[in-house]
Enzyme design. Structure first.
Site: not given
Ligand code: 3H9
Length: 697
Positions: A105, A125
């Site tokens: 976004e 999301e």
């Molecule tokens: C949003 O954006 C809402 C908006 O539209 C509006 C707002 C107003 N936040 O998965 P990994 C941590 S909703 C905090 O193992 P990978 C994860 O817990 C969000 N922490 O690595 C982990 O921590 P730890 C939309 C996060 O390489 C570490 O980072 N976005 C977040 O296999 C490494 O992650 C999503 O839904 C986060 N957003 O995959 C994306 N993301 O090491 C969600 C990750 O302590 N994330 N962490 O266990 C993912 O899909 C995957 O984490 C990503 C990396 C593909 C990014």
């Protein structure tokens, strides 16, 4: 002074904002503050353009999910997107890694976007129970069109740079360092006199029949509300002016943010990552893992071998006879053929795996060099012991000896070897190359590095690995056996298997327990009941109608008949007309007058039984943490992800009410409904299962 989460630098008349919030540049408070300050500073410094990119492995991967459910702090993400878009400077985003959610976004609010070819994008999301809340539902349809926006936002799927370019989500794809390609592109834009290009000022697609789309998406979500709610946001983009559409998006986003489903899905997101991180394994190195052996090439063994081959391991498959070995090869090749068809491997890869990486043998000596061997033979203690004695004789020192038993005592199996420290349970779920769950069963003498090796294998295979202690059925099958018993009791008392299945799919389960039993094979439960019969407590209510079905040779899908009748070529069955009479006869034997059950009562009793047994499993240390139970049920038993798992569900609906109901049910059947001591303690102390998760991490 600007917070460090955003680095600022001036390169001529281009201000560069670099996100530096590892590991994924989530848009937390400091990052948002830094972005606001950075844009203001660029304007004050007289820059003509701003370049935004991410340091490390990615552009922004989204809002900081850890902040969800907490009081909001600092500027909100939609305000930052507005600030970026309305800046008089030309704003360019350079994308690499994963630009997801609020991250994408931010990019959409920029005036131009460039990406490296490996960049992945998405608005995921809905997968965590919310919807795009920083303009995604308003800007994406304007850029990519209605169909693409509906597809991408309601599925939450990621897409690559090539697709993004085709859809107009990015303007250019160039290989290189995100900072360098971003700077070159920004310079080129300035030199060519390119102007600001706010997406909000682009025309929106024409409105269509959004009610019909909403209904279809809701139905597909099996009770999950976020994808359908997101449709209403996209509708607003097409029907309202941009500013009003943003307001509507915000309202819908807030509704979802306050929902139990958001809580459940975010619990699932973090638990999925926490489950493989055991405090006891910190600093413990796994043993070498390059070649494995699998004993027994039936459905389970072939599935395990397939999964191992696909994860890059060499596999030696042991069978009893050359014919059985050939049949095992056939099963593995057919599984790999499926992977080939789905594009997971190439034809050359298929040939390598089947001809080089896979060896079949009928001689135990073939296992002498493997690093780990998994036994997947018939579920019988004597057979397993014979296998382990032979493994003990041939395997090299340090080899991990694993059993795929789903119920039997791993300590007893380990005791027949001279090296119980090397023995572990690796309980796969069928079909093992498809199902994500792996229970890692730690016996009394299993060495820590053997446990670490089990987790390393699970990671290689892309499984969700859960640590379990030894007991009958470990975590999953032990809990399953209890809630299935509860369902059988409800049938004795008046419910039908079909009403129970319907009530539970209505709750969100992928399948009801009787459809599941038909799929797994009714003979499995029959064998377990026979095994447990001699030691059964006389107070236990034991239904006999399931045995009657099996005695007639009806084992479910594999024989074409079980609780349902299966027509060739069709996956779903129709109720077996013989079953009601078997149930009636069983009730008559026991002198039971059947009563009516509402769907609500069915779900409540079933869930109370599940939560109570799960609390015993945690209380006894069979599962280390409540989240381990939740992930077991989610990834192995079709529990609805949007409810987070049974213990998260219990926290959400309230432990006090659950305990009170269990005590009420116990009035009729005190043996079955013995409250879990842990549940009583938590209620007495006013604590939750999630409190236990937090204490353990
Ligand atoms: C949003 O954006 C809402 C908006 O539209 C509006 C707002 C107003 N936040 O998965 P990994 C941590 S909703 C905090 O193992 P990978 C994860 O817990 C969000 N922490 O690595 C982990 O921590 P730890 C939309 C996060 O390489 C570490 O980072 N976005 C977040 O296999 C490494 O992650 C999503 O839904 C986060 N957003 O995959 C994306 N993301 O090491 C969600 C990750 O302590 N994330 N962490 O266990 C993912 O899909 C995957 O984490 C990503 C990396 C593909 C990014």
């Amino acid at each position: 002074m600007m917070p460090d989460a955003i680095g600022y630098e001036l390169d001529g008349d281009i201000a560069i904002l670099k996100a530096q919030n590892p590991p994924v540049n989530a848009l937390g408070y400091d990052v948002r503050m830094g972005l606001m300050d950075g844009i203001a500073r660029a304007e004050k410094d007289g820059a003509r353009a701003v370049l935004i990119y991410g340091d490390g492995r990615t552009y922004f991967a989204g809002a900081d999910i850890r902040e969800f459910g907490k009081p909001p702090r600092g500027p909100a993400l939609p305000d930052i997107c507005d600030r970026i878009e309305s800046s008089p400077l030309v704003v360019v985003s350079s994308l690499h890694g994963t630009a997801l959610g609020g991250g994408l976004e931010m990019a959409l609010a920029s005036h131009y976007r460039i990406a490296v070819p490996s960049a992945r994008m998405g608005l995921p999301e809905v997968l965590i129970g919310v919807m795009p809340g920083a303009g995604g539902t308003q800007r994406l349809p304007r850029l990519a069109g209605l169909d693409a926006a509906l597809d991408l936002i309601t599925s939450g799927r990621q897409f690559g740079a090539k697709e993004a370019l085709e859809l107009g989500v990015v303007d250019r794809v160039v290989d290189g360092d995100p900072r360098e390609i971003g700077l070159a592109y920004t310079r080129e834009l300035l030199e060519s006199g390119a102007k600001r290009r706010p997406v909000s000022e682009m025309p929106a697609p024409a409105p269509v029949d959004f009610d019909a789309i909403y209904d279809a998406v809701l139905k597909k979500g099996r009770g999950q509300i976020s994808p359908a709610t997101a449709v209403r946001g996209i509708q607003a983009a097409c029907e309202l002016p941009f500013a009003d559409g943003m307001k509507r998006e915000r309202e819908l986003f807030r509704e979802l943010m306050a929902s139990d489903q958001r809580e459940g899905l975010i619990h699932a997101f973090f638990s999925e990552r926490a489950v493989g991180k055991l405090p006891e394994l910190k600093g413990v190195e796994p043993r070498d893992l390059a070649a494995i052996g699998v004993i027994g090439g039936g459905t389970m063994g072939a599935g395990i071998a397939t999964s191992a081959l696909l994860s890059g391991l060499n596999v030696t498959m042991l069978e009893m006879t050359p014919e059985a070995a050939e049949a095992a090869r056939g099963r593995i090749e057919s599984n790999l053929g499926g992977a080939l068809k789905r594009g997971k491997i190439t034809q050359a890869g298929f040939e390598d795996l089947t001809q080089k990486a896979l060896v079949l043998s009928t001689d135990y000596a073939a296992l002498k060099d493997v690093d780990l061997v998994i036994e997947a033979v018939f579920e019988d203690m004597d057979v397993k012991k014979t296998v382990f004695k032979q493994l003990d004789a041939v395997c090299k020192p340090g080899a991990v000896l694993a059993t795929n038993t789903s119920y039997l005592d791993v300590n007893e199996i380990a005791a027949v070897t001279s090296r119980p420290g090397d023995v572990i349970g690796l309980h796969f779920f069928s079909p093992a190359h498809v199902m994500k769950l792996l229970e890692i069963v730690v016996a009394d003498k299993t060495a820590p590095d053997v446990v670490a090796t089990g987790f390393a294998l699970g990671k290689k295979m892309g499984k969700i690995s859960v640590r379990a202690g030894v007991c009958d059925g470990f975590i999953g099958n032990r809990i399953l056996s209890t809630y299935r018993t509860c369902a059988d009791h409800m049938i004795l008392d008046g419910a039908s298997p079909y009403q129970i299945d319907k009530a539970l799919t209505g709750f969100g389960f992928a399948m009801g327990p009787y459809a599941v039993a038909d799929l797994a094979g009714l003979d499995i439960g029959w064998a377990v009941r026979k095994r447990l019969a001699p030691t059964r407590d006389p107070r236990e209510r034991v239904p006999t109608f399931p045995d009657r079905l099996c005695e007639g040779g009806n084992y479910g899908q594999k024989t074409g008949k079980g609780y349902y009748v299966y027509e060739a070529g069709k996956r779903a069955g129709v109720p077996n007309p013989d079953v009601p009479a078997m149930i009636d006869a069983n009730r008559a034997e026991l002198g039971i007058t059947p009563r009516d059950f509402s769907d609500e009562e069915i779900v409540r009793r079933y869930m109370c039984a599940m939560v109570n047994e799960a609390a015993k499993v945690v209380g006894e240390g069979i599962a280390r943490r409540p989240l381990d139970v939740d992930m077991t049920l989610l990834f192995g038993y079709g529990f609805p992800r949007y409810r987070g798992g049974p213990l998260k569900w219990a926290d959400i609906v309230g432990l006090k009410g659950i305990l009170a109901d269990i005590k009420t049910f116990a009035k009729d059947d005190p043996y079955f409904w013995q409250p879990a001591p842990l549940l009583e303690t938590l209620v007495a102390d006013g604590r939750s299962f999630d409190d236990l998760n937090k204490e353990a991490s």
